[in-house]
Design an enzyme around this catalytic site. Structure first.
Site, mmCIF file in Angstrom:
data_model
loop_
_atom_site.group_PDB
_atom_site.id
_atom_site.type_symbol
_atom_site.label_atom_id
_atom_site.label_comp_id
_atom_site.label_asym_id
_atom_site.label_seq_id
_atom_site.Cartn_x
_atom_site.Cartn_y
_atom_site.Cartn_z
ATOM 1 N N SER A 182 56.799 47.800 36.959
ATOM 2 C CA SER A 182 56.714 48.727 35.957
ATOM 3 C C SER A 182 57.689 48.727 34.689
ATOM 4 O O SER A 182 57.832 49.802 34.023
ATOM 5 C CB SER A 182 56.307 50.083 36.552
ATOM 6 O OG SER A 182 55.002 49.974 37.232
ATOM 7 N N GLY A 242 53.140 47.395 39.426
ATOM 8 C CA GLY A 242 51.743 47.526 38.696
ATOM 9 C C GLY A 242 51.165 48.998 38.767
ATOM 10 O O GLY A 242 50.022 49.561 38.726
ATOM 11 N N HIS A 260 57.010 36.391 45.928
ATOM 12 C CA HIS A 260 56.453 37.530 45.484
ATOM 13 C C HIS A 260 55.564 38.410 46.442
ATOM 14 O O HIS A 260 55.001 37.848 47.394
ATOM 15 C CB HIS A 260 55.453 37.308 44.180
ATOM 16 C CG HIS A 260 55.091 38.659 43.423
ATOM 17 N ND1 HIS A 260 54.428 39.185 43.834
ATOM 18 C CD2 HIS A 260 55.893 38.882 42.351
ATOM 19 C CE1 HIS A 260 54.375 40.270 42.806
ATOM 20 N NE2 HIS A 260 55.143 40.002 41.822
ATOM 21 N N GLU A 306 62.159 43.844 43.597
ATOM 22 C CA GLU A 306 60.877 44.544 43.138
ATOM 23 C C GLU A 306 60.300 45.476 44.345
ATOM 24 O O GLU A 306 59.655 45.034 45.089
ATOM 25 C CB GLU A 306 59.795 43.430 42.771
ATOM 26 C CG GLU A 306 60.152 42.288 41.930
ATOM 27 C CD GLU A 306 58.908 41.680 41.216
ATOM 28 O OE1 GLU A 306 58.509 42.289 39.980
ATOM 29 O OE2 GLU A 306 58.011 41.388 42.010
ATOM 30 N N GLY A 362 55.413 42.148 34.893
ATOM 31 C CA GLY A 362 53.966 41.790 34.967
ATOM 32 C C GLY A 362 53.271 42.426 34.056
ATOM 33 O O GLY A 362 53.388 41.600 32.819
ATOM 34 N N GLY A 363 52.492 43.390 34.167
ATOM 35 C CA GLY A 363 51.791 44.035 33.085
ATOM 36 C C GLY A 363 52.075 43.896 31.577
ATOM 37 O O GLY A 363 51.335 43.363 30.595
ATOM 38 N N ASN A 369 55.815 37.658 34.130
ATOM 39 C CA ASN A 369 55.019 37.214 35.387
ATOM 40 C C ASN A 369 53.279 37.587 35.046
ATOM 41 O O ASN A 369 53.086 38.440 35.154
ATOM 42 C CB ASN A 369 55.314 37.775 36.663
ATOM 43 C CG ASN A 369 54.606 37.372 37.843
ATOM 44 O OD1 ASN A 369 53.472 36.313 37.723
ATOM 45 N ND2 ASN A 369 54.717 38.242 38.966
ATOM 46 N N TRP A 370 52.812 36.284 34.289
ATOM 47 C CA TRP A 370 51.350 36.650 33.956
ATOM 48 C C TRP A 370 50.251 36.745 35.045
ATOM 49 O O TRP A 370 49.603 37.292 34.994
ATOM 50 C CB TRP A 370 50.836 35.256 33.151
ATOM 51 C CG TRP A 370 51.489 35.120 31.863
ATOM 52 C CD1 TRP A 370 52.745 35.993 31.201
ATOM 53 C CD2 TRP A 370 51.195 34.338 30.736
ATOM 54 N NE1 TRP A 370 52.778 35.589 30.183
ATOM 55 C CE2 TRP A 370 52.089 34.564 29.796
ATOM 56 C CE3 TRP A 370 50.290 33.188 30.728
ATOM 57 C CZ2 TRP A 370 52.197 33.603 28.494
ATOM 58 C CZ3 TRP A 370 50.125 32.265 29.728
ATOM 59 C CH2 TRP A 370 51.005 32.666 28.617
ATOM 60 N N LYS A 371 50.694 36.434 36.257
ATOM 61 C CA LYS A 371 49.971 36.746 37.753
ATOM 62 C C LYS A 371 48.487 35.846 37.269
ATOM 63 O O LYS A 371 48.489 34.645 36.708
ATOM 64 C CB LYS A 371 49.722 37.985 37.688
ATOM 65 C CG LYS A 371 50.976 38.837 38.136
ATOM 66 C CD LYS A 371 50.934 40.169 38.678
ATOM 67 C CE LYS A 371 52.463 40.664 38.726
ATOM 68 N NZ LYS A 371 52.417 41.903 39.517
ATOM 69 N N GLU A 373 53.150 40.085 46.468
ATOM 70 C CA GLU A 373 51.530 39.853 46.331
ATOM 71 C C GLU A 373 51.012 38.690 47.225
ATOM 72 O O GLU A 373 50.246 38.276 47.904
ATOM 73 C CB GLU A 373 50.979 39.635 44.899
ATOM 74 C CG GLU A 373 51.060 40.879 44.334
ATOM 75 C CD GLU A 373 50.966 40.962 42.923
ATOM 76 O OE1 GLU A 373 51.083 39.716 42.135
ATOM 77 O OE2 GLU A 373 51.421 42.055 42.386
#
Ligand code: PGA
Length: 254
Positions: free
Chosen positions: A215, A175, A97, A169, A236-237, A9-11, A99
């Site tokens: 994470s 994150g 998601h 999640e 993500g990251g 997930n590049w966001k 976010e």
């Protein structure tokens, strides 16, 4: 066996150049994915067509949108519909998601409309659920997740739900560098599978991939993915670093 999935997930990160460079690096790694394994890249809308050209080079590599509109079409400036995604051959879409729920006010009703539109347009939803820290601290996370599934998902029938991917999640792990323990992840994944079995039967529950997100990185992926009800991760990251994400893909159960 259920599909084992490493989903990036590049966001809202990377320029197109940087995204293409990342894909070139990842795709140059030699993968021998089994029929049951796949990698999915959820990238920003304007990059979908370009990045799909990279993922199309390898079997079992797919592209995903990070969101889709809650309306079919019309005067909704800035929105991208499920039909548009289908028209450019995008197979997966993230829905729900945390976010999106938190920063863009996506309610249970909006999410349920998005799921319906995704399915009508042959997109496979990756439906995200997860509890905030205070719910985890009050140890009421099982009920919280049950409500999230009931509110947005459980109006669907068994044939519709069969193609789903669910991502658990915990918000406190996204994150933050703080990962759920393998036991916490396994317990929640088993709980989700039990809820699906109660509603749709065991066969459906056994066929749905449930990914863990929060994470995940190269250093912890194999341990988390080794749990019996964890079928991969939404990342993500660490998905923004070629070496990290390559190792994560290689950590999937065979
Ligand atoms: P993270 O994000 O891996 O950076 O914690 C996961 C996600 O939000 O999907």
């Amino acid at each position: 066996m259920r599909k084992q999935i490493a989903a990036a997930n590049w966001k809202m990160n990377l320029t197109l150049d940087a995204g293409e460079k990342l894909m070139t690096e990842i795709m140059s790694s030699s993968f021998a994915l089994s029929e049951n394994q796949c990698a999915v890249f959820a990238v920003p809308f304007p990059y979908l067509i370009n990045i799909k050209k990279h993922s199309d080079k390898e079997n079992n590599f797919f592209i995903a949108a990070q969101n889709c509109g809650a309306e079919k079409s019309g005067a909704y400036t800035g929105e991208v519909s499920a039909e548009m995604l289908n028209s450019i051959d995008i197979p997966y879409v993230l829905i729900g998601h945390s976010e999106r729920r938190e920063y863009y006010g996506e309610t249970k009703d909006i999410l349920s409309k998005k799921l319906d539109l995704a399915l009508e347009n042959n997109l496979k939803p990756i439906f995200c659920c997860g509890e905030p820290l205070q719910i985890r601290e009050a140890e009421t996370q099982n009920n919280y997740i049950e409500t999230q599934l009931q509110q947005s998902l459980f109006h669907l029938d068994a044939t519709e739900i069969k193609d789903f991917v669910i991502a658990y999640e915990p918000i406190w792990a996204i994150g933050t560098g703080r990962t759920a323990s393998t036991a916490q992840a396994q317990d929640m994944h088993a709980h989700i599978r039990k809820l699906i079995a109660e509603k749709y039967g065991k066969e459906v529950a056994e066929s749905i991939s449930i990914l863990y997100g929060g994470s995940v990185k190269a250093a912890n992926a194999a341990e988390i993915f080794s749990q019996p009800d964890v079928d991969g991760g939404l990342v993500g990251g660490a998905s923004l670093v070629a070496e990290e994400f390559t190792t994560i893909i290689k950590s999937l159960k065979k």
